[in-house]
Design a protein around this motif. Sequence first.
Motif, mmCIF file in Angstrom:
data_model
loop_
_atom_site.group_PDB
_atom_site.id
_atom_site.type_symbol
_atom_site.label_atom_id
_atom_site.label_comp_id
_atom_site.label_asym_id
_atom_site.label_seq_id
_atom_site.Cartn_x
_atom_site.Cartn_y
_atom_site.Cartn_z
ATOM 1 N N ALA A 70 53.721 26.956 21.287
ATOM 2 C CA ALA A 70 53.633 25.499 21.411
ATOM 3 C C ALA A 70 54.987 24.877 21.137
ATOM 4 C CB ALA A 70 52.584 24.937 20.451
ATOM 5 N N ILE A 71 55.353 23.905 21.967
ATOM 6 C CA ILE A 71 56.589 23.164 21.735
ATOM 7 C C ILE A 71 56.339 22.128 20.641
ATOM 8 C CG2 ILE A 71 58.241 21.550 22.756
ATOM 9 C CD1 ILE A 71 57.927 22.996 25.393
ATOM 10 N N ILE A 72 57.064 22.285 19.532
ATOM 11 C CA ILE A 72 56.886 21.431 18.357
ATOM 12 C C ILE A 72 58.238 20.837 17.989
ATOM 13 C CG2 ILE A 72 56.112 21.329 15.963
ATOM 14 C CD1 ILE A 72 53.896 22.157 17.848
ATOM 15 N N SER A 73 58.259 19.562 17.650
ATOM 16 C CA SER A 73 59.515 18.886 17.346
ATOM 17 C C SER A 73 60.213 19.537 16.155
ATOM 18 C CB SER A 73 59.267 17.402 17.068
ATOM 19 O OG SER A 73 58.793 17.214 15.753
ATOM 20 N N SER A 74 61.516 19.334 16.090
ATOM 21 C CA SER A 74 62.310 19.888 14.990
ATOM 22 C C SER A 74 62.315 18.978 13.766
ATOM 23 C CB SER A 74 63.751 20.121 15.464
ATOM 24 O OG SER A 74 64.297 18.928 16.014
ATOM 25 N N PHE A 76 60.703 17.028 10.369
ATOM 26 C CA PHE A 76 59.967 17.571 9.223
ATOM 27 C C PHE A 76 58.466 17.637 9.500
ATOM 28 C CE2 PHE A 76 57.567 16.524 5.299
ATOM 29 C CZ PHE A 76 57.694 17.756 4.683
ATOM 30 N N ASP A 77 57.888 16.549 10.073
ATOM 31 C CA ASP A 77 56.452 16.583 10.349
ATOM 32 C C ASP A 77 56.118 17.661 11.373
ATOM 33 O OD1 ASP A 77 57.710 15.238 12.396
ATOM 34 O OD2 ASP A 77 56.301 13.572 12.484
ATOM 35 N N GLY A 78 57.083 17.954 12.253
ATOM 36 C CA GLY A 78 56.900 19.050 13.191
ATOM 37 C C GLY A 78 56.790 20.391 12.478
ATOM 38 N N SER A 79 57.519 20.534 11.380
ATOM 39 C CA SER A 79 57.437 21.772 10.596
ATOM 40 C C SER A 79 56.033 21.978 10.044
ATOM 41 C CB SER A 79 58.445 21.732 9.440
ATOM 42 O OG SER A 79 59.762 21.665 9.919
ATOM 43 N N LEU A 80 55.393 20.891 9.635
ATOM 44 C CA LEU A 80 54.030 20.982 9.102
ATOM 45 C C LEU A 80 53.049 21.355 10.205
ATOM 46 C CD1 LEU A 80 54.039 17.839 6.763
ATOM 47 C CD2 LEU A 80 54.744 20.195 6.250
ATOM 48 N N ILE A 81 53.235 20.751 11.385
ATOM 49 C CA ILE A 81 52.383 21.095 12.530
ATOM 50 C C ILE A 81 52.600 22.547 12.927
ATOM 51 C CG2 ILE A 81 51.928 20.625 14.968
ATOM 52 C CD1 ILE A 81 52.713 17.700 14.415
ATOM 53 N N ALA A 82 53.866 22.968 12.954
ATOM 54 C CA ALA A 82 54.177 24.351 13.337
ATOM 55 C C ALA A 82 53.512 25.345 12.399
ATOM 56 C CB ALA A 82 55.694 24.556 13.343
ATOM 57 N N ARG A 94 60.543 25.465 18.420
ATOM 58 C CA ARG A 94 61.026 24.255 17.765
ATOM 59 C C ARG A 94 62.012 23.494 18.636
ATOM 60 N NH1 ARG A 94 59.946 23.729 12.581
ATOM 61 N NH2 ARG A 94 60.004 21.546 13.223
ATOM 62 N N GLY A 95 61.752 22.212 18.773
ATOM 63 C CA GLY A 95 62.554 21.313 19.594
ATOM 64 C C GLY A 95 61.612 20.424 20.362
ATOM 65 N N SER A 96 62.131 19.530 21.160
ATOM 66 C CA SER A 96 61.288 18.693 22.001
ATOM 67 C C SER A 96 61.935 18.560 23.368
ATOM 68 C CB SER A 96 61.092 17.297 21.391
ATOM 69 O OG SER A 96 62.235 16.501 21.588
ATOM 70 N N THR A 97 61.165 18.093 24.334
ATOM 71 C CA THR A 97 61.717 17.943 25.673
ATOM 72 C C THR A 97 62.564 16.683 25.776
ATOM 73 O OG1 THR A 97 59.628 16.920 26.361
ATOM 74 C CG2 THR A 97 59.902 19.264 26.796
ATOM 75 N N ILE A 120 51.751 21.963 25.079
ATOM 76 C CA ILE A 120 52.651 20.807 24.975
ATOM 77 C C ILE A 120 51.828 19.540 24.769
ATOM 78 C CG2 ILE A 120 54.477 19.474 26.118
ATOM 79 C CD1 ILE A 120 55.006 21.875 27.908
ATOM 80 N N THR A 121 52.339 18.626 23.945
ATOM 81 C CA THR A 121 51.787 17.269 23.871
ATOM 82 C C THR A 121 52.750 16.362 24.639
ATOM 83 O OG1 THR A 121 52.907 16.924 21.740
ATOM 84 C CG2 THR A 121 50.597 17.597 21.678
ATOM 85 N N PRO A 122 52.377 15.912 25.830
ATOM 86 C CA PRO A 122 53.318 15.159 26.672
ATOM 87 C C PRO A 122 53.800 13.857 26.058
ATOM 88 C CG PRO A 122 51.470 15.963 27.978
ATOM 89 C CD PRO A 122 51.116 16.183 26.536
ATOM 90 N N ASP A 123 53.044 13.284 25.114
ATOM 91 C CA ASP A 123 53.477 12.035 24.481
ATOM 92 C C ASP A 123 54.123 12.278 23.111
ATOM 93 O OD1 ASP A 123 51.079 12.794 23.307
ATOM 94 O OD2 ASP A 123 50.258 10.765 23.200
ATOM 95 N N GLY A 124 54.332 13.545 22.755
ATOM 96 C CA GLY A 124 54.983 13.840 21.488
ATOM 97 C C GLY A 124 56.488 13.986 21.655
ATOM 98 N N PRO A 125 57.257 13.969 20.550
ATOM 99 C CA PRO A 125 56.757 13.887 19.179
ATOM 100 C C PRO A 125 56.609 12.459 18.639
ATOM 101 C CG PRO A 125 59.094 14.345 19.145
ATOM 102 C CD PRO A 125 58.688 14.302 20.598
ATOM 103 N N ARG A 126 57.153 11.460 19.346
ATOM 104 C CA ARG A 126 57.150 10.114 18.786
ATOM 105 C C ARG A 126 56.604 9.053 19.744
ATOM 106 N NH1 ARG A 126 60.389 10.062 14.034
ATOM 107 N NH2 ARG A 126 60.050 12.118 13.136
ATOM 108 N N GLY A 127 56.007 9.455 20.848
ATOM 109 C CA GLY A 127 55.384 8.489 21.733
ATOM 110 C C GLY A 127 56.326 7.908 22.765
#
Length: 206
Positions: A70-74, A76-82, A94-97, A120-127
């Motif tokens: 899963a693509i997860i943002s780098s 801090f909150d992404g670390s918790l999701i990861a 780790r990273g985002s598009t 992937i969450t297309p509206d992540g990580p911040r909308g």
Amino acid sequence: MKEFFRGVAKVIVPPLVYLLMRIIWWTTSKKFHFISPVSEVQHVCVCWHGELLMSPQAYRKIHRKQPASAIISSHFDGSLIAGTLQLLGIRPLRGSTKKGAKQVLLQAFKSIKQGEEVLITPDGPRGPRHSMSDGAVGIALKSNLPIFIMNFTAENYWQLKSWDRFVIPKPFTKVDFYLQSVSLEGMDFEEAKEYLREKMLEHTIP
């Protein structure tokens, strides 16, 4: 000191969130609606950021042994999701598009070549919420893979006031999952983005 507490949170929070996820999963009544057949072929998998509590669990219910990342943002909150997704057997990329796009996209294509499905969450990580970034469509078109869409609705739920309006089904309520496989073959990039967004909005909580 801030880094110390963040380090502690990375260890403690994911197991607690995972336990909460599983408690809600076990105590809800679930029905799976296959809008279109989801074959065993490899997919790029998508859900909205606000549906992350349940959709990855639905994915693992259907694809128990499928290797996945899963693509997860780098952030801090992404670390918790990861850390939480790893407990479901989903490997984080780790990273985002939007930020660090080149590196994370290269990781995604490598994962696909190794037989993994990429979530992937297309509206992540911040909308913004229910917006459509380029990542999922770009990966699907480049890899010539269909997209597996996961949505859910719940009869009773809490909805946070966060940007993604994060949805938490209440224990013992009914949760309906809506699952479909869609092909973007023959579409240009912008057409494919709009088509995918429309499909993902068909069965979701406003």
